[in-house]
Design a protein around this motif. Sequence first.
Motif, PDB file in Angstrom:
ATOM      1  N   LEU A   1       0.796  -1.233   0.000  1.00 34.66           N
ATOM      2  CA  LEU A   1       0.000   0.000   0.000  1.00 34.66           C
ATOM      3  C   LEU A   1       0.827   1.281   0.000  1.00 34.66           C
ATOM      4  CD1 LEU A   1      -2.739  -1.085   2.547  1.00 34.66           C
ATOM      5  CD2 LEU A   1      -2.984  -0.876   0.061  1.00 34.66           C
ATOM      6  N   HIS A   2       2.046   1.246   0.567  1.00 35.33           N
ATOM      7  CA  HIS A   2       2.769   2.487   0.815  1.00 35.33           C
ATOM      8  C   HIS A   2       4.164   2.558   0.215  1.00 35.33           C
ATOM      9  CE1 HIS A   2      -0.463   3.557   3.511  1.00 35.33           C
ATOM     10  NE2 HIS A   2      -0.309   2.401   4.133  1.00 35.33           N
ATOM     11  N   SER A   3       4.527   1.625  -0.641  1.00 34.31           N
ATOM     12  CA  SER A   3       5.858   1.679  -1.243  1.00 34.31           C
ATOM     13  C   SER A   3       5.825   1.064  -2.637  1.00 34.31           C
ATOM     14  CB  SER A   3       6.874   0.926  -0.371  1.00 34.31           C
ATOM     15  OG  SER A   3       6.760  -0.464  -0.556  1.00 34.31           O
ATOM     16  N   THR A   4       6.970   1.058  -3.266  1.00 33.89           N
ATOM     17  CA  THR A   4       7.101   0.418  -4.580  1.00 33.89           C
ATOM     18  C   THR A   4       8.007  -0.797  -4.491  1.00 33.89           C
ATOM     19  OG1 THR A   4       8.922   1.900  -5.126  1.00 33.89           O
ATOM     20  CG2 THR A   4       6.709   2.578  -5.837  1.00 33.89           C
ATOM     21  N   SER A   5       8.162  -1.345  -3.291  1.00 41.26           N
ATOM     22  CA  SER A   5       9.078  -2.472  -3.110  1.00 41.26           C
ATOM     23  C   SER A   5       8.494  -3.806  -3.556  1.00 41.26           C
ATOM     24  CB  SER A   5       9.529  -2.569  -1.650  1.00 41.26           C
ATOM     25  OG  SER A   5       8.426  -2.820  -0.814  1.00 41.26           O
ATOM     26  N   LEU A   6       7.182  -3.878  -3.754  1.00 45.56           N
ATOM     27  CA  LEU A   6       6.536  -5.113  -4.205  1.00 45.56           C
ATOM     28  C   LEU A   6       5.712  -4.820  -5.456  1.00 45.56           C
ATOM     29  CD1 LEU A   6       5.255  -6.428  -0.771  1.00 45.56           C
ATOM     30  CD2 LEU A   6       7.221  -7.247  -2.038  1.00 45.56           C
ATOM     31  N   TYR A   7       5.537  -5.825  -6.280  1.00 44.07           N
ATOM     32  CA  TYR A   7       4.781  -5.651  -7.510  1.00 44.07           C
ATOM     33  C   TYR A   7       3.317  -6.038  -7.357  1.00 44.07           C
ATOM     34  CZ  TYR A   7       9.099  -4.641  -9.913  1.00 44.07           C
ATOM     35  OH  TYR A   7      10.265  -4.061 -10.307  1.00 44.07           O
ATOM     36  N   ASP A   8       2.887  -6.385  -6.165  1.00 46.19           N
ATOM     37  CA  ASP A   8       1.467  -6.636  -5.923  1.00 46.19           C
ATOM     38  C   ASP A   8       0.752  -5.284  -5.915  1.00 46.19           C
ATOM     39  OD1 ASP A   8       2.939  -8.895  -4.950  1.00 46.19           O
ATOM     40  OD2 ASP A   8       1.146  -9.570  -3.910  1.00 46.19           O
ATOM     41  N   TYR A   9      -0.502  -5.260  -6.358  1.00 44.43           N
ATOM     42  CA  TYR A   9      -1.269  -4.022  -6.364  1.00 44.43           C
ATOM     43  C   TYR A   9      -2.403  -4.040  -5.343  1.00 44.43           C
ATOM     44  CZ  TYR A   9       1.349  -3.037 -10.549  1.00 44.43           C
ATOM     45  OH  TYR A   9       2.372  -2.813 -11.412  1.00 44.43           O
ATOM     46  N   GLU A  10      -2.766  -5.200  -4.884  1.00 46.70           N
ATOM     47  CA  GLU A  10      -3.816  -5.354  -3.879  1.00 46.70           C
ATOM     48  C   GLU A  10      -3.227  -6.072  -2.670  1.00 46.70           C
ATOM     49  OE1 GLU A  10      -6.885  -4.130  -4.167  1.00 46.70           O
ATOM     50  OE2 GLU A  10      -6.373  -3.336  -6.149  1.00 46.70           O
ATOM     51  N   PRO A  11      -3.650  -5.685  -1.459  1.00 46.80           N
ATOM     52  CA  PRO A  11      -3.162  -6.387  -0.262  1.00 46.80           C
ATOM     53  C   PRO A  11      -3.455  -7.884  -0.345  1.00 46.80           C
ATOM     54  CG  PRO A  11      -4.334  -4.391   0.346  1.00 46.80           C
ATOM     55  CD  PRO A  11      -4.551  -4.589  -1.132  1.00 46.80           C
ATOM     56  N   ARG A  12      -2.574  -8.666   0.233  1.00 46.11           N
ATOM     57  CA  ARG A  12      -2.745 -10.120   0.251  1.00 46.11           C
ATOM     58  C   ARG A  12      -3.671 -10.525   1.392  1.00 46.11           C
ATOM     59  NH1 ARG A  12       3.549 -12.038  -0.337  1.00 46.11           N
ATOM     60  NH2 ARG A  12       3.926 -11.043  -2.331  1.00 46.11           N
ATOM     61  N   SER A  13      -4.349 -11.615   1.200  1.00 48.17           N
ATOM     62  CA  SER A  13      -5.198 -12.169   2.260  1.00 48.17           C
ATOM     63  C   SER A  13      -4.360 -13.101   3.139  1.00 48.17           C
ATOM     64  CB  SER A  13      -6.373 -12.946   1.663  1.00 48.17           C
ATOM     65  OG  SER A  13      -5.891 -14.117   1.018  1.00 48.17           O
ATOM     66  N   LEU A  14      -4.878 -13.371   4.322  1.00 53.07           N
ATOM     67  CA  LEU A  14      -4.209 -14.314   5.214  1.00 53.07           C
ATOM     68  C   LEU A  14      -4.128 -15.689   4.558  1.00 53.07           C
ATOM     69  CD1 LEU A  14      -2.934 -14.884   7.958  1.00 53.07           C
ATOM     70  CD2 LEU A  14      -5.231 -15.281   8.853  1.00 53.07           C
ATOM     71  N   ALA A  15      -5.182 -16.093   3.863  1.00 51.44           N
ATOM     72  CA  ALA A  15      -5.188 -17.401   3.188  1.00 51.44           C
ATOM     73  C   ALA A  15      -4.096 -17.467   2.120  1.00 51.44           C
ATOM     74  CB  ALA A  15      -6.554 -17.668   2.569  1.00 51.44           C
ATOM     75  N   LYS A  16      -3.947 -16.391   1.327  1.00 54.19           N
ATOM     76  CA  LYS A  16      -2.916 -16.389   0.280  1.00 54.19           C
ATOM     77  C   LYS A  16      -1.524 -16.467   0.894  1.00 54.19           C
ATOM     78  CE  LYS A  16      -1.001 -13.954  -3.643  1.00 54.19           C
ATOM     79  NZ  LYS A  16      -1.109 -12.860  -4.594  1.00 54.19           N
ATOM     80  N   GLN A  17      -1.278 -15.701   1.963  1.00 56.32           N
ATOM     81  CA  GLN A  17       0.046 -15.730   2.577  1.00 56.32           C
ATOM     82  C   GLN A  17       0.330 -17.092   3.197  1.00 56.32           C
ATOM     83  OE1 GLN A  17       2.021 -13.127   2.001  1.00 56.32           O
ATOM     84  NE2 GLN A  17       3.727 -14.230   2.915  1.00 56.32           N
ATOM     85  N   SER A  18      -0.677 -17.709   3.799  1.00 56.82           N
ATOM     86  CA  SER A  18      -0.513 -19.054   4.365  1.00 56.82           C
ATOM     87  C   SER A  18      -0.198 -20.059   3.265  1.00 56.82           C
ATOM     88  CB  SER A  18      -1.764 -19.477   5.119  1.00 56.82           C
ATOM     89  OG  SER A  18      -1.930 -18.697   6.266  1.00 56.82           O
ATOM     90  N   ASP A  19      -0.879 -19.937   2.124  1.00 59.88           N
ATOM     91  CA  ASP A  19      -0.609 -20.830   0.992  1.00 59.88           C
ATOM     92  C   ASP A  19       0.811 -20.657   0.468  1.00 59.88           C
ATOM     93  OD1 ASP A  19      -3.168 -21.846   1.164  1.00 59.88           O
ATOM     94  OD2 ASP A  19      -3.950 -20.689  -0.531  1.00 59.88           O
ATOM     95  N   LEU A  20       1.291 -19.415   0.421  1.00 61.70           N
ATOM     96  CA  LEU A  20       2.666 -19.170  -0.026  1.00 61.70           C
ATOM     97  C   LEU A  20       3.669 -19.814   0.916  1.00 61.70           C
ATOM     98  CD1 LEU A  20       2.342 -15.454  -1.132  1.00 61.70           C
ATOM     99  CD2 LEU A  20       2.789 -17.409  -2.620  1.00 61.70           C
ATOM    100  N   LEU A  21       3.413 -19.744   2.219  1.00 59.58           N
ATOM    101  CA  LEU A  21       4.285 -20.400   3.191  1.00 59.58           C
ATOM    102  C   LEU A  21       4.309 -21.906   2.958  1.00 59.58           C
ATOM    103  CD1 LEU A  21       5.983 -20.678   5.796  1.00 59.58           C
ATOM    104  CD2 LEU A  21       3.814 -20.720   7.046  1.00 59.58           C
ATOM    105  N   LYS A  22       3.145 -22.509   2.788  1.00 58.44           N
ATOM    106  CA  LYS A  22       3.081 -23.959   2.558  1.00 58.44           C
ATOM    107  C   LYS A  22       3.809 -24.342   1.279  1.00 58.44           C
ATOM    108  CE  LYS A  22      -1.208 -24.318   5.070  1.00 58.44           C
ATOM    109  NZ  LYS A  22      -2.643 -24.171   4.971  1.00 58.44           N
ATOM    110  N   GLU A  23       3.646 -23.533   0.235  1.00 56.23           N
ATOM    111  CA  GLU A  23       4.326 -23.806  -1.036  1.00 56.23           C
ATOM    112  C   GLU A  23       5.836 -23.751  -0.859  1.00 56.23           C
ATOM    113  OE1 GLU A  23       5.064 -21.539  -5.256  1.00 56.23           O
ATOM    114  OE2 GLU A  23       3.202 -21.157  -4.202  1.00 56.23           O
TER     115      GLU A  23
END
Length: 71
Positions: free
Chosen positions: A25-47
Amino acid sequence: MTIQIRPYAEADVTAILDIINDNILHSTSLYDYEPRSLAKQSDLLKEKNSQTFSGDCGRNGWQNSRIWYVW
């Protein structure tokens, strides 16, 4: 102050998600444009935990290290 480096664990997901979403939301350090959900971040950890990465990580010649972050 002591700094401890350890693997990214399920208990860390909420705190890391807060940091990631603030950067989305406040920088250009990531290429995501929408905040991530808890489910998405949990899935990334599992992956990431299901993958093993080989190679020398520099000092100490660590082998079969894992990458614990997603950018």
